[in-house]
Design an enzyme around this catalytic site. Sequence first.
Site, PDB file in Angstrom:
ATOM      1  N   TYR A 146      16.202  30.937   7.021  1.00  6.23           N
ATOM      2  CA  TYR A 146      15.096  31.762   7.491  1.00  6.23           C
ATOM      3  C   TYR A 146      15.185  31.994   8.995  1.00  6.23           C
ATOM      4  O   TYR A 146      15.355  31.054   9.768  1.00  6.23           O
ATOM      5  CB  TYR A 146      13.754  31.092   7.180  1.00  6.23           C
ATOM      6  N   LYS A 159       0.840  -1.204   0.000  1.00  9.27           N
ATOM      7  CA  LYS A 159       0.000   0.000   0.000  1.00  9.27           C
ATOM      8  C   LYS A 159       0.875   1.255   0.000  1.00  9.27           C
ATOM      9  O   LYS A 159       2.098   1.163   0.213  1.00  9.27           O
ATOM     10  CB  LYS A 159      -0.927  -0.027   1.217  1.00  9.27           C
TER      11      LYS A 159
HETATM   12  C1  PLP Z   1      -0.871  -1.725   6.644  1.00  9.12           C
HETATM   13  C2  PLP Z   1      -1.525  -2.994   6.982  1.00  9.12           C
HETATM   14  C3  PLP Z   1      -0.764  -4.159   7.096  1.00  9.12           C
HETATM   15  C4  PLP Z   1       0.745  -4.154   7.043  1.00  9.12           C
HETATM   16  O1  PLP Z   1       1.219  -3.656   8.247  1.00  9.12           O
HETATM   17  P1  PLP Z   1       2.785  -3.541   8.534  1.00  9.12           P
HETATM   18  O2  PLP Z   1       2.897  -3.268   9.968  1.00  9.12           O
HETATM   19  O3  PLP Z   1       3.233  -2.402   7.679  1.00  9.12           O
HETATM   20  O4  PLP Z   1       3.370  -4.820   8.097  1.00  9.12           O
HETATM   21  C5  PLP Z   1      -1.423  -5.338   7.359  1.00  9.12           C
HETATM   22  N1  PLP Z   1      -2.757  -5.371   7.463  1.00  9.12           N
HETATM   23  C6  PLP Z   1      -3.533  -4.289   7.344  1.00  9.12           C
HETATM   24  C7  PLP Z   1      -5.004  -4.404   7.500  1.00  9.12           C
HETATM   25  C8  PLP Z   1      -2.942  -3.050   7.110  1.00  9.12           C
HETATM   26  O5  PLP Z   1      -3.703  -1.967   6.994  1.00  9.12           O
END
Ligand code: PLP
Length: 370
Positions: free
Chosen positions: A265, A42
């Site tokens: 800045y 993702k």
């Molecule tokens: C993001 C996510 C994962 C992966 O989690 P990590 O800690 O990055 O491995 C697994 N399951 C769900 C539902 C997620 O949203």
Amino acid sequence: MSAVAAPARVQPPTLETIASGIAANVGVARARTRARIMAVVKADGYGHGAVAVAHAAVAAGAAWLGTTSMTDALQLRRAGITVPILTWLHADGMDGSAAAAERIDVAVGSVEALEALLAHRARGLRVHLHLDTGMAREGCAEPAWAELLLRAQRAQAGGRLRVTGLMGHLAKADRAEPAANAAAVQRMRRARLELLEAGLGDPITHLAATAAALSDPATHFDMVRFGAGLVGIDPSGTTALHGASRLTAPIVHSALVAADTPVGYGGSTVTRTATHLSVVPLGYADGIPRTLHAAASVEVRGLRCPIVGRVSMDQIVIDTGGERMPLGTLATVFGPDDPAPSIHEWADWAGTIPHTVVTGIGPRVRRTTA
Ligand SMILES: *Cc1c(COP(=O)(O)O)cnc(C)c1O
């Protein structure tokens, strides 16, 4: 004809995805579990490029891929990836036709979501029932679970879908204490029996993400969902993983300044001695955190050079000490090898988690894969 000086050859700001690091991290996960591994890609593969991360993970033995939208799942299919894909959250809606046509499994956490999926009149849908196991997020909460099971059972009996998975998600896995996960594990076991009793068989059951995959075998069931771990982040803090990215940028300006020179800045930092200040063209618009600990630094020619003055939108100023740096000299903002800072150090300097460091790198930074 007037002669124009050739521009100095510089390598633009680049985030390099290191496939061998991702492969090594999948190897670490495989050594910790007998369960299958879903590589979660993702947020564009946690900022590293979803397709690049997916290819590396699948080549290293990941059996499934996970995304949070159909658009992202279809992007993987278009890249020629054929392994099973599960998508959840559905920010871009539920496209049952595309899901069926492209064999993308869809997680469903409510009766409403199930109905939305079935509204497409597609056949051959593959559904993972997503149970809330203590997150109060997108999983189905207890009071609605029985109804969701019933509807899924009817739809399966009518040939509309097949329940191919049972999913939960752990709220407390980063504590790396099995006791923190025990209630969720018990709930998943019961849900599995409920599915059997409902005639939905024994589909792939999955609960753990990276932290629990690395620290709590009782949570593994049939598959673990490994996301952060792919790119070298272990939220459980139990396992040293491999860095999978390197952010570099060329020095574009370097000049000697006197002692007592205010920098940037507001002149928030004043040089103590005469020194060379050099400019790296990456700023908060590229994901460099604006609030940083004084120790924040980048690596140039094997040395740590502190960031001085405020982070600007497009640039940071670093103290390169005794030497003027030629245009195009490469600065490594983070990378897997000492003495380059790691993404974990950046997270500490910014008071955040490494996830936000890597997912925050902006779109004008070029991406490459090594
Ligand atoms: C993001 C996510 C994962 C992966 O989690 P990590 O800690 O990055 O491995 C697994 N399951 C769900 C539902 C997620 O949203």
